[in-house]
Design a protein around this motif. Structure first.
Motif, PDB file in Angstrom:
ATOM      1  N   CYS A 109     -14.534   7.837   7.102  1.00  0.00           N
ATOM      2  CA  CYS A 109     -14.680   8.998   7.982  1.00  0.00           C
ATOM      3  C   CYS A 109     -14.645  10.302   7.186  1.00  0.00           C
ATOM      4  N   ALA A 110     -15.216  11.337   7.767  1.00  0.00           N
ATOM      5  CA  ALA A 110     -15.206  12.662   7.144  1.00  0.00           C
ATOM      6  C   ALA A 110     -13.912  13.401   7.433  1.00  0.00           C
ATOM      7  N   LEU A 111     -13.414  13.234   8.661  1.00  0.00           N
ATOM      8  CA  LEU A 111     -12.220  13.943   9.103  1.00  0.00           C
ATOM      9  C   LEU A 111     -11.293  12.991   9.854  1.00  0.00           C
ATOM     10  N   TYR A 112     -10.001  13.293   9.767  1.00  0.00           N
ATOM     11  CA  TYR A 112      -8.969  12.577  10.520  1.00  0.00           C
ATOM     12  C   TYR A 112      -8.080  13.639  11.164  1.00  0.00           C
ATOM     13  N   SER A 113      -7.652  13.387  12.394  1.00  0.00           N
ATOM     14  CA  SER A 113      -6.836  14.386  13.070  1.00  0.00           C
ATOM     15  C   SER A 113      -5.951  13.721  14.118  1.00  0.00           C
ATOM     16  N   SER A 114      -5.058  14.525  14.694  1.00  0.00           N
ATOM     17  CA  SER A 114      -4.179  14.021  15.745  1.00  0.00           C
ATOM     18  C   SER A 114      -3.987  15.090  16.807  1.00  0.00           C
ATOM     19  N   SER A 115      -3.471  14.673  17.918  1.00  0.00           N
ATOM     20  CA  SER A 115      -3.081  15.610  18.976  1.00  0.00           C
ATOM     21  C   SER A 115      -1.938  16.496  18.460  1.00  0.00           C
ATOM     22  N   TYR A 116      -1.687  17.608  19.156  1.00  0.00           N
ATOM     23  CA  TYR A 116      -0.654  18.525  18.675  1.00  0.00           C
ATOM     24  C   TYR A 116      -0.037  19.317  19.830  1.00  0.00           C
ATOM     25  N   MET A 188     -18.558  19.178   8.524  1.00  0.00           N
ATOM     26  CA  MET A 188     -18.073  17.873   8.065  1.00  0.00           C
ATOM     27  C   MET A 188     -18.463  16.762   9.036  1.00  0.00           C
ATOM     28  N   SER A 189     -18.455  17.068  10.333  1.00  0.00           N
ATOM     29  CA  SER A 189     -18.781  16.044  11.324  1.00  0.00           C
ATOM     30  C   SER A 189     -20.244  15.619  11.259  1.00  0.00           C
ATOM     31  N   MET A 190     -21.068  16.396  10.568  1.00  0.00           N
ATOM     32  CA  MET A 190     -22.453  15.996  10.340  1.00  0.00           C
ATOM     33  C   MET A 190     -22.584  15.012   9.180  1.00  0.00           C
ATOM     34  N   LEU A 191     -21.538  14.944   8.348  1.00  0.00           N
ATOM     35  CA  LEU A 191     -21.570  14.072   7.175  1.00  0.00           C
ATOM     36  C   LEU A 191     -20.872  12.734   7.415  1.00  0.00           C
ATOM     37  N   GLY A 192     -20.095  12.639   8.472  1.00  0.00           N
ATOM     38  CA  GLY A 192     -19.387  11.396   8.746  1.00  0.00           C
ATOM     39  C   GLY A 192     -18.655  11.466  10.068  1.00  0.00           C
ATOM     40  N   LYS A 193     -18.078  10.354  10.467  1.00  0.00           N
ATOM     41  CA  LYS A 193     -17.355  10.254  11.726  1.00  0.00           C
ATOM     42  C   LYS A 193     -16.003  10.964  11.661  1.00  0.00           C
ATOM     43  N   VAL A 194     -15.404  11.160  12.838  1.00  0.00           N
ATOM     44  CA  VAL A 194     -14.073  11.749  12.956  1.00  0.00           C
ATOM     45  C   VAL A 194     -13.148  10.731  13.605  1.00  0.00           C
ATOM     46  N   ALA A 195     -12.033  10.422  12.946  1.00  0.00           N
ATOM     47  CA  ALA A 195     -11.031   9.506  13.490  1.00  0.00           C
ATOM     48  C   ALA A 195      -9.873  10.316  14.068  1.00  0.00           C
ATOM     49  N   TYR A 196      -9.259   9.790  15.125  1.00  0.00           N
ATOM     50  CA  TYR A 196      -8.300  10.595  15.896  1.00  0.00           C
ATOM     51  C   TYR A 196      -7.148   9.754  16.418  1.00  0.00           C
ATOM     52  N   SER A 197      -5.953  10.321  16.363  1.00  0.00           N
ATOM     53  CA  SER A 197      -4.765   9.728  16.975  1.00  0.00           C
ATOM     54  C   SER A 197      -4.312  10.612  18.132  1.00  0.00           C
ATOM     55  N   GLY A 198      -4.077  10.013  19.284  1.00  0.00           N
ATOM     56  CA  GLY A 198      -3.664  10.773  20.456  1.00  0.00           C
ATOM     57  C   GLY A 198      -2.185  11.085  20.508  1.00  0.00           C
ATOM     58  N   ASP A 199      -1.421  10.578  19.554  1.00  0.00           N
ATOM     59  CA  ASP A 199       0.028  10.795  19.523  1.00  0.00           C
ATOM     60  C   ASP A 199       0.313  12.143  18.857  1.00  0.00           C
ATOM     61  N   PRO A 200       0.827  13.137  19.588  1.00  0.00           N
ATOM     62  CA  PRO A 200       1.037  14.470  19.004  1.00  0.00           C
ATOM     63  C   PRO A 200       2.162  14.476  17.970  1.00  0.00           C
ATOM     64  N   GLN A 201       1.821  14.806  16.736  1.00  0.00           N
ATOM     65  CA  GLN A 201       2.792  14.835  15.636  1.00  0.00           C
ATOM     66  C   GLN A 201       2.784  16.172  14.898  1.00  0.00           C
ATOM     67  N   VAL A 202       2.083  17.157  15.458  1.00  0.00           N
ATOM     68  CA  VAL A 202       1.931  18.465  14.823  1.00  0.00           C
ATOM     69  C   VAL A 202       2.382  19.544  15.797  1.00  0.00           C
ATOM     70  N   VAL A 203       3.059  20.569  15.279  1.00  0.00           N
ATOM     71  CA  VAL A 203       3.507  21.691  16.113  1.00  0.00           C
ATOM     72  C   VAL A 203       2.897  22.979  15.570  1.00  0.00           C
ATOM     73  N   ILE A 204       2.107  23.640  16.415  1.00  0.00           N
ATOM     74  CA  ILE A 204       1.456  24.905  16.067  1.00  0.00           C
ATOM     75  C   ILE A 204       2.294  26.044  16.641  1.00  0.00           C
ATOM     76  N   ARG A 205       2.807  26.891  15.773  1.00  0.00           N
ATOM     77  CA  ARG A 205       3.681  27.977  16.223  1.00  0.00           C
ATOM     78  C   ARG A 205       2.880  29.271  16.355  1.00  0.00           C
ATOM     79  N   ARG A 206       2.414  29.544  17.560  1.00  0.00           N
ATOM     80  CA  ARG A 206       1.683  30.781  17.802  1.00  0.00           C
ATOM     81  C   ARG A 206       2.612  31.994  17.745  1.00  0.00           C
ATOM     82  N   ASN A 207       3.920  31.751  17.812  1.00  0.00           N
ATOM     83  CA  ASN A 207       4.892  32.843  17.804  1.00  0.00           C
ATOM     84  C   ASN A 207       5.448  33.118  16.419  1.00  0.00           C
ATOM     85  N   ALA A 208       4.872  32.520  15.367  1.00  0.00           N
ATOM     86  CA  ALA A 208       5.355  32.746  14.011  1.00  0.00           C
ATOM     87  C   ALA A 208       4.969  34.137  13.519  1.00  0.00           C
TER      88      ALA A 208
END
Length: 230
Positions: A109-116, A188-208
């Motif tokens: 795959c080109a990219l790997y990601s997860s929920s957040y 990147m998604s034009m060069l390969g597939k994207v794999a994904y996990s639905g389990d949220p393991q990332v925290v985005i702090r918009r208040n940082a």
């Protein structure tokens, strides 16, 4: 399997310690952590030096912007798979384990990601909506279609990049101030597939501190048309 982690750092003295700690506390321990200090003026790099871990490498550069910092970090990475993390976000303990599992199952795959999770300025926390369940673990049928409808699939703290394909597409555009990440995900998604996990393991702090408040409008269709034309 070694994973590389790249953190671009610019004036995040209040949050970088917890960000680094979240990486060091990962269940999956086979990683290197590359922190690119992009000319910080608040002493952020001194916080990095407080950590005594051989897996951490600090690279100091003159202030050149987040795209250049990420590109330098990815180029210095030893692994063919590079996980990105912004200096004011953090990971739950199983993030790298989930990414490693995705890579093992789908190594091309080109990219790997997860929920957040997102933490807003008022402290409210939510998970951006998408159609995939928490138990989902696999390759997306149509990343572009999904991303054009729902933004909660990928961001600069949840993504892991196939380094070879990243180098082929030319890296983060250095002169783009906003939306440089969207450009890379689509290219990147034009060069390969994207794999994904639905389990949220990332925290985005918009208040940082020192966080860019202005976000790019989610006009994915226009971006995609522009990319196809080039």
């Amino acid at each position: 399997m070694l994973l590389s982690v790249v953190i671009p750092l610019f004036n995040k003295k209040e949050s970088i310690k917890s960000t680094i700690t979240s990486v060091l506390n990962q269940c999956y321990a086979e990683f290197e952590l590359i922190i690119v200090n992009d000319g910080s003026t608040d002493g952020s790099e001194h916080i990095v030096r407080e950590f005594n871990d051989k897996r951490i490498k600090l690279i100091n550069i003159e202030n050149s912007g987040v795209s250049v910092a990420r590109n330098i970090g990815i180029e210095a990475a030893s692994s063919e798979y590079v996980c990105l993390l912004d200096a004011d976000d953090y990971w739950k303990s199983a993030h790298l384990e989930k990414i490693a599992n995705l890579i093992t199952l789908h190594p091309q795959c080109a990219l790997y990601s997860s929920s957040y999770f997102e933490v807003l300025e008022d402290g409210a926390t939510f998970i951006p909506k998408n159609k995939y369940s928490k138990d989902y673990m696999g390759v997306l049928d149509d990343f572009y279609l999904d991303y054009s409808r729902l933004r909660g699939l990928i961001n600069s703290s949840s993504v892991c990049i196939n380094k070879l394909l990243f180098q082929q597409m030319g890296g983060f555009p250095r002169d783009v101030k906003l939306g440089e990440d969207i450009y890379v995900w689509l290219k990147m998604s034009m060069l390969g597939k994207v794999a994904y996990s639905g389990d949220p393991q990332v925290v985005i702090r918009r208040n940082a501190e020192n966080r860019t408040a202005v976000r790019v409008n989610n006009d994915i269709s226009v971006s995609y048309t522009h990319l196809r034309a080039h």
